[in-house]
Every structure is written in C-alpha cells, then in structure tokens.
Design an enzyme around this catalytic site. Structure first.
Site, short mmCIF file in Angstrom:
data_model
loop_
_atom_site.label_atom_id
_atom_site.label_comp_id
_atom_site.label_asym_id
_atom_site.label_seq_id
_atom_site.Cartn_x
_atom_site.Cartn_y
_atom_site.Cartn_z
N TYR A 53 17.86 2.91 -0.69
CA TYR A 53 16.83 1.88 -0.84
C TYR A 53 16.74 1.42 -2.30
CZ TYR A 53 15.05 3.04 3.84
OH TYR A 53 14.91 3.25 5.19
N SER A 215 10.89 -0.13 12.07
CA SER A 215 10.70 -1.53 12.45
C SER A 215 9.83 -1.67 13.70
CB SER A 215 12.05 -2.22 12.68
OG SER A 215 11.89 -3.62 12.71
#
Length: 324
Positions: A53, A215
């Site tokens: 990330y 998600s």
C-alpha cells in the site's frame, strides 16, 4: 464497539476493521493520524494494511505512516491488533531473480522484516498471504510461518483472496504439522459480489476462519452518492450503468429504512454469521465517523429478504446452489 473472536483463535477484534489503503496516496499523513486516533477512541482495535500500500511508485508508504503514528506513543501500538500482508513485488527489495509476486520462504522472511522496519514494531498480530501462490507447497509455506510464530514475531496467519479448496488444503496440511493454520480469510464480499457464499464462506466457517470482507461497498457503488456521480472513470461508470436498476431499488429501500446506503450495505455484510469484521477504508475523518453507526443497525428478516430480491445471491452453498 462490539468485538468478536477472530476465527478459532482466542483473539478478540472489533467488528469493524480499519482499512488503511488510502493512507498516503489519498489521505495526508496528519489526517491519517486523526483517523487512527479516532478509531482507537471509538473502540476499533483492528487495523489492516499491506506492504504494497502506498501506490505503484511508493510501495510501503502506508506502513511507514502507521509506524510513525505508533511512535507517538500513548499506548497506540499496544492497543492495536495489526494485520499486514505479503505477496506482491516491493520493487526496491533487491530480490534479483526472486523479485516479482510470490510466497517463497525466502520472500516471506525478507518481506516480513521489511514490514517490521516500516511499521517500527517488533511483531505483527496477523500476517496474511495477499494471494495464493500455486508454485509453493504448503510444507514450504507452513515451515516459513511456523518460524515467525515460534520466534514470537507473528501471532497468527491469515489468507486473502483464497478459494474454498485452497483454505481446505491449507488447513489439512497445517493439521498434519500440528500447527494452528489459518485463522482468517480476507475476501471480496458485498451485495453485488455474493459468489463467496458458494464455497469460501462455508469453508471458512467449517474450518475455523473468520472472514474479513474487503470492498464491502463495492468500490463505492453501494455508497450514498453513487447514483449522483458522473464523469467517473470508465470502468466504474460501466459498472454503475450495469447495476443502475438494482442501485435505484436499493436507494429507495434505504430511504424507507431511514439509513444511508453505505451503512445498510455494511450492516448487511456484518449480519452474515461467517463474517468477523468488514474493512472500512475512510479517506476522511467524516467518512470514518459515518461508518461507526453500522454496528448499531440491525436488519430484520423482511429487510434481508428485500435485499436478496434486489441483489440475488446463489441462495445456498455449493453444491445445493446448482444441484439437488
């Protein structure tokens, strides 16, 4: 905040997991610090990140931000159940022919140490495989992870984006080695993506894994302003048009309930008994604060039935979903 055991482990985690993928590329460091402080104040003790990330050109940036936040002290590190991941190429690790994505014992050792340095910590509570590596045997994988656990550097091992049969194979081999095995599976799961109900969720429940959905808002399509947005990147715009009728029905139902779409979508994920904690990925403190209401929302049977009608799932686990 409510808490649940993470799979078959004795570790208690908050029923919302703070996702940090936006920290750095989308959220400035000072704002990321505010969000993490607010998470602790709200009782969220479960933070998820990954070594990659930070963006294509700055992988590791997010872990560095979390590490600097830990270094402020005040019990920040001690209060957090920290989860990070390994699999992808870190680009700057100088791995030579062993660069690229994968889960060799060599890569796990080197990339684990890299995460510790960036996070400025000496241990990680949950170390997760970001993807399956079909070129590596479970003997090699469990051998590498057993070393980390025996050294006290990692407490638990988790998976992400595994199929149901991968989970079964992993647990069978761990049992042979008298090792705890996987305690969690992080998986794509939301009202628009219910495929995991066929294999992954039943396998996880049966074999003692807590499911951590990523998600849960389908990249924002299940958010409160999804239908109002225009000029969005083509892939998302196409998905919006593909599901427009469903999203309009969903929005109308949420208005009847008096709740925002994103909160209902998260509450639906959390209502599944296989789920331990969906990942929320706020970019702003306001988005974070909005998410906190989710644990107070209980969807009744009638509402769940209406959501099934709008967003049909497989109905049953495999093989009953497609055979007698």
């Amino acid at each position: 905040m409510k808490y649940s055991y993470l799979g078959k482990s004795g570790l208690k985690v908050s029923q919302l997991c703070l996702g940090t993928m936006n920290f750095g590329p989308e959220t400035e460091e000072k704002d990321a610090f505010r969000i993490m402080d607010a998470a602790l104040d709200a009782g969220i003790n479960f933070f998820d990140t990954a070594n990659v990330y930070g963006g294509q050109d700055r992988r590791g940036w997010t872990e560095e931000i979390i590490g600097r936040w830990f270094q402020q002290g005040g019990g920040r590190r001690e209060k957090v159940v920290l989860a990070t991941k390994v699999y992808n190429d870190m680009l700057d690790e100088q791995d030579g022919p062993n660069s690229g994505s994968g889960l060799s014992a060599y890569k796990i050792r080197r990339h684990f140490e890299g995460s510790l340095r960036r996070l400025q910590t000496d241990h990680i509570e949950l170390y997760q495989m970001h993807h399956i590596d079909r070129n590596v045997s479970w003997d090699e994988l469990w051998g590498a992870f057993e070393i980390l656990v025996s050294q006290g550097k990692a407490d638990y091992i988790g998976s992400s984006n595994f199929a149901g049969w991968h989970i079964a194979a992993a647990q069978a081999k761990a049992k042979e080695r008298h090792f705890l095995g996987l305690v969690s599976e992080q998986h794509l799961y939301n009202l628009l993506e219910r495929t995991p109900e066929l294999e992954v969720l039943p396998a996880s429940q049966e074999l003692g894994l807590g499911v951590i959905p990523w998600s849960p808002l389908a990249g924002g399509l299940l958010g409160r302003n999804a239908l109002a947005k225009t000029g969005v990147r083509s892939a998302r715009s196409a998905k919006l048009e593909q599901h427009r009728s469903q999203l309009e029905q969903f929005s109308a139902l949420c208005k009847e309930l008096g709740e925002h779409e994103d909160q209902v979508a998260l509450a639906w994920v959390l209502a599944n008994p296989a789920v331990t904690a969906p990942i929320i990925g706020p970019r702003t403190i306001e988005q974070f604060e909005d998410s906190l209401r989710v644990t107070e929302i209980t969807l009744d049977e009638e509402t769940l039935k209406k959501l099934d009608e709008i967003f049909p799932g497989p109905g049953k686990p495999a093989p009953e979903a497609y055979a007698w």
